[in-house]
Scaffold this motif. Sequence first.
Motif, PDB file in Angstrom:
ATOM      1  N   TYR A 143       0.837  -1.207   0.000  1.00  0.00           N
ATOM      2  CA  TYR A 143       0.000   0.000   0.000  1.00  0.00           C
ATOM      3  C   TYR A 143       0.869   1.253   0.000  1.00  0.00           C
ATOM      4  O   TYR A 143       0.658   2.173  -0.802  1.00  0.00           O
ATOM      5  CB  TYR A 143      -0.933   0.013   1.214  1.00  0.00           C
ATOM      6  CG  TYR A 143      -1.573   1.355   1.436  1.00  0.00           C
ATOM      7  CD1 TYR A 143      -2.662   1.762   0.659  1.00  0.00           C
ATOM      8  CD2 TYR A 143      -1.083   2.246   2.392  1.00  0.00           C
ATOM      9  CE1 TYR A 143      -3.233   3.009   0.833  1.00  0.00           C
ATOM     10  CE2 TYR A 143      -1.648   3.492   2.571  1.00  0.00           C
ATOM     11  CZ  TYR A 143      -2.727   3.875   1.794  1.00  0.00           C
ATOM     12  OH  TYR A 143      -3.281   5.115   1.962  1.00  0.00           O
ATOM     13  N   ARG A 147       1.350   3.912  -3.062  1.00  0.00           N
ATOM     14  CA  ARG A 147       0.943   5.312  -2.854  1.00  0.00           C
ATOM     15  C   ARG A 147       2.071   6.264  -3.260  1.00  0.00           C
ATOM     16  O   ARG A 147       1.838   7.276  -3.922  1.00  0.00           O
ATOM     17  CB  ARG A 147       0.553   5.539  -1.389  1.00  0.00           C
ATOM     18  CG  ARG A 147      -0.037   6.915  -1.108  1.00  0.00           C
ATOM     19  CD  ARG A 147      -0.648   6.960   0.279  1.00  0.00           C
ATOM     20  NE  ARG A 147      -1.383   8.201   0.471  1.00  0.00           N
ATOM     21  CZ  ARG A 147      -0.883   9.291   1.066  1.00  0.00           C
ATOM     22  NH1 ARG A 147       0.350   9.273   1.549  1.00  0.00           N
ATOM     23  NH2 ARG A 147      -1.618  10.383   1.197  1.00  0.00           N
ATOM     24  N   SER A 174      -5.974  -3.585  -3.365  1.00  0.00           N
ATOM     25  CA  SER A 174      -7.345  -3.553  -3.860  1.00  0.00           C
ATOM     26  C   SER A 174      -7.978  -2.208  -3.532  1.00  0.00           C
ATOM     27  O   SER A 174      -7.517  -1.479  -2.643  1.00  0.00           O
ATOM     28  CB  SER A 174      -8.166  -4.672  -3.212  1.00  0.00           C
ATOM     29  OG  SER A 174      -8.336  -4.420  -1.834  1.00  0.00           O
ATOM     30  N   SER A 175      -9.053  -1.879  -4.235  1.00  0.00           N
ATOM     31  CA  SER A 175      -9.756  -0.615  -3.965  1.00  0.00           C
ATOM     32  C   SER A 175     -10.288  -0.596  -2.544  1.00  0.00           C
ATOM     33  O   SER A 175     -10.357   0.459  -1.899  1.00  0.00           O
ATOM     34  CB  SER A 175     -10.887  -0.419  -4.975  1.00  0.00           C
ATOM     35  OG  SER A 175     -11.768  -1.524  -4.966  1.00  0.00           O
ATOM     36  N   GLU A 176     -10.670  -1.773  -2.013  1.00  0.00           N
ATOM     37  CA  GLU A 176     -11.171  -1.842  -0.637  1.00  0.00           C
ATOM     38  C   GLU A 176     -10.069  -1.513   0.365  1.00  0.00           C
ATOM     39  O   GLU A 176     -10.285  -0.768   1.322  1.00  0.00           O
ATOM     40  CB  GLU A 176     -11.735  -3.241  -0.342  1.00  0.00           C
ATOM     41  CG  GLU A 176     -13.015  -3.578  -1.069  1.00  0.00           C
ATOM     42  CD  GLU A 176     -12.772  -4.006  -2.516  1.00  0.00           C
ATOM     43  OE1 GLU A 176     -11.581  -4.198  -2.904  1.00  0.00           O
ATOM     44  OE2 GLU A 176     -13.755  -4.144  -3.258  1.00  0.00           O
ATOM     45  N   GLU A 177      -8.861  -2.073   0.124  1.00  0.00           N
ATOM     46  CA  GLU A 177      -7.735  -1.770   1.004  1.00  0.00           C
ATOM     47  C   GLU A 177      -7.417  -0.282   0.976  1.00  0.00           C
ATOM     48  O   GLU A 177      -7.190   0.342   2.026  1.00  0.00           O
ATOM     49  CB  GLU A 177      -6.500  -2.558   0.568  1.00  0.00           C
ATOM     50  CG  GLU A 177      -6.491  -4.017   0.932  1.00  0.00           C
ATOM     51  CD  GLU A 177      -5.219  -4.692   0.453  1.00  0.00           C
ATOM     52  OE1 GLU A 177      -4.338  -4.954   1.293  1.00  0.00           O
ATOM     53  OE2 GLU A 177      -5.093  -4.946  -0.756  1.00  0.00           O
ATOM     54  N   ILE A 178      -7.363   0.281  -0.212  1.00  0.00           N
ATOM     55  CA  ILE A 178      -7.028   1.697  -0.352  1.00  0.00           C
ATOM     56  C   ILE A 178      -8.071   2.561   0.355  1.00  0.00           C
ATOM     57  O   ILE A 178      -7.729   3.476   1.117  1.00  0.00           O
ATOM     58  CB  ILE A 178      -6.910   2.081  -1.836  1.00  0.00           C
ATOM     59  CG1 ILE A 178      -5.697   1.399  -2.457  1.00  0.00           C
ATOM     60  CG2 ILE A 178      -6.795   3.598  -1.992  1.00  0.00           C
ATOM     61  CD1 ILE A 178      -5.565   1.576  -3.952  1.00  0.00           C
ATOM     62  N   SER A 179      -9.348   2.269   0.158  1.00  0.00           N
ATOM     63  CA  SER A 179     -10.417   3.055   0.781  1.00  0.00           C
ATOM     64  C   SER A 179     -10.339   2.976   2.298  1.00  0.00           C
ATOM     65  O   SER A 179     -10.475   3.988   2.997  1.00  0.00           O
ATOM     66  CB  SER A 179     -11.788   2.557   0.317  1.00  0.00           C
ATOM     67  OG  SER A 179     -11.958   2.765  -1.058  1.00  0.00           O
ATOM     68  N   ARG A 180     -10.103   1.756   2.815  1.00  0.00           N
ATOM     69  CA  ARG A 180     -10.040   1.586   4.269  1.00  0.00           C
ATOM     70  C   ARG A 180      -8.885   2.389   4.860  1.00  0.00           C
ATOM     71  O   ARG A 180      -9.047   3.086   5.871  1.00  0.00           O
ATOM     72  CB  ARG A 180      -9.879   0.112   4.605  1.00  0.00           C
ATOM     73  CG  ARG A 180      -9.698  -0.165   6.109  1.00  0.00           C
ATOM     74  CD  ARG A 180      -9.685  -1.643   6.396  1.00  0.00           C
ATOM     75  NE  ARG A 180      -8.677  -2.344   5.620  1.00  0.00           N
ATOM     76  CZ  ARG A 180      -7.381  -2.367   5.941  1.00  0.00           C
ATOM     77  NH1 ARG A 180      -6.942  -1.697   7.010  1.00  0.00           N
ATOM     78  NH2 ARG A 180      -6.525  -3.049   5.214  1.00  0.00           N
ATOM     79  N   VAL A 182      -7.254   4.963   3.490  1.00  0.00           N
ATOM     80  CA  VAL A 182      -7.472   6.401   3.299  1.00  0.00           C
ATOM     81  C   VAL A 182      -8.364   6.944   4.403  1.00  0.00           C
ATOM     82  O   VAL A 182      -8.123   8.034   4.955  1.00  0.00           O
ATOM     83  CB  VAL A 182      -8.068   6.681   1.909  1.00  0.00           C
ATOM     84  CG1 VAL A 182      -8.608   8.100   1.832  1.00  0.00           C
ATOM     85  CG2 VAL A 182      -7.017   6.474   0.825  1.00  0.00           C
ATOM     86  N   ASN A 183      -9.377   6.188   4.770  1.00  0.00           N
ATOM     87  CA  ASN A 183     -10.300   6.632   5.825  1.00  0.00           C
ATOM     88  C   ASN A 183      -9.644   6.671   7.193  1.00  0.00           C
ATOM     89  O   ASN A 183     -10.119   7.368   8.098  1.00  0.00           O
ATOM     90  CB  ASN A 183     -11.529   5.714   5.873  1.00  0.00           C
ATOM     91  CG  ASN A 183     -12.425   5.894   4.663  1.00  0.00           C
ATOM     92  OD1 ASN A 183     -12.431   6.963   4.040  1.00  0.00           O
ATOM     93  ND2 ASN A 183     -13.168   4.857   4.306  1.00  0.00           N
TER      94      ASN A 183
END
Length: 200
Positions: A143, A147, A174-180, A182-183
């Motif tokens: 990740y 980035r 994955s998009s899920e990993e990135i979203s989590r 980022v939040n």
Amino acid sequence: MKDEIAELLVVTSRFLDYPDQTFYRECSNLDAYLRKSITSEELHSEMSQRLMPFFSLELKDLQELYVETFDYKEKTGLYLTAQELGDSRRRGDALIRLQKLIADMGFEKVGIELTDYIPMLMELLAVAPENEEIHHLKRRLAYAIHRIFTHISKNNPYYQIFDALMTHIFEVPSSEEISRLVNEREEADLDELPYPMIYR
């Protein structure tokens, strides 16, 4: 293949550390350095092409490029927990847990950098035995490195290092990993202070 990955991790970690006189002496003969470090002829040839632009720069210019690329830049900083958590108080706990992980595996941190210094963790991946903790650390590094990779100009020589890492070693998160993640990040408070700071 595992040996090639370990060799690539060690070589790229050296190039991601701050370039000093020792670095310039060790790597000035790039072909000899890579032949000593990388056994695969194909990977040797690829990395030679990727790394050659570093030696078109004088050491002072390379040091300035390093600082401009990585220091004081939130999106390209070389610290894992900063990439994951931003300017969060949770970084302290994350650093302690990372230090414990390293110690539990029988290794110890050397040098003055923080425990989450990405080049140092890459070297750890190169030598540590495969287990669940190392697999998790590799996903975390994937990740952070992805980035950084997405925020470096293609004209910057360091882009080639991150491109090699994402091509040969790390999977795109994955998009899920990135979203989590980022939040979970906390940005630095850059608002003006209510009073002037005076430095002596």
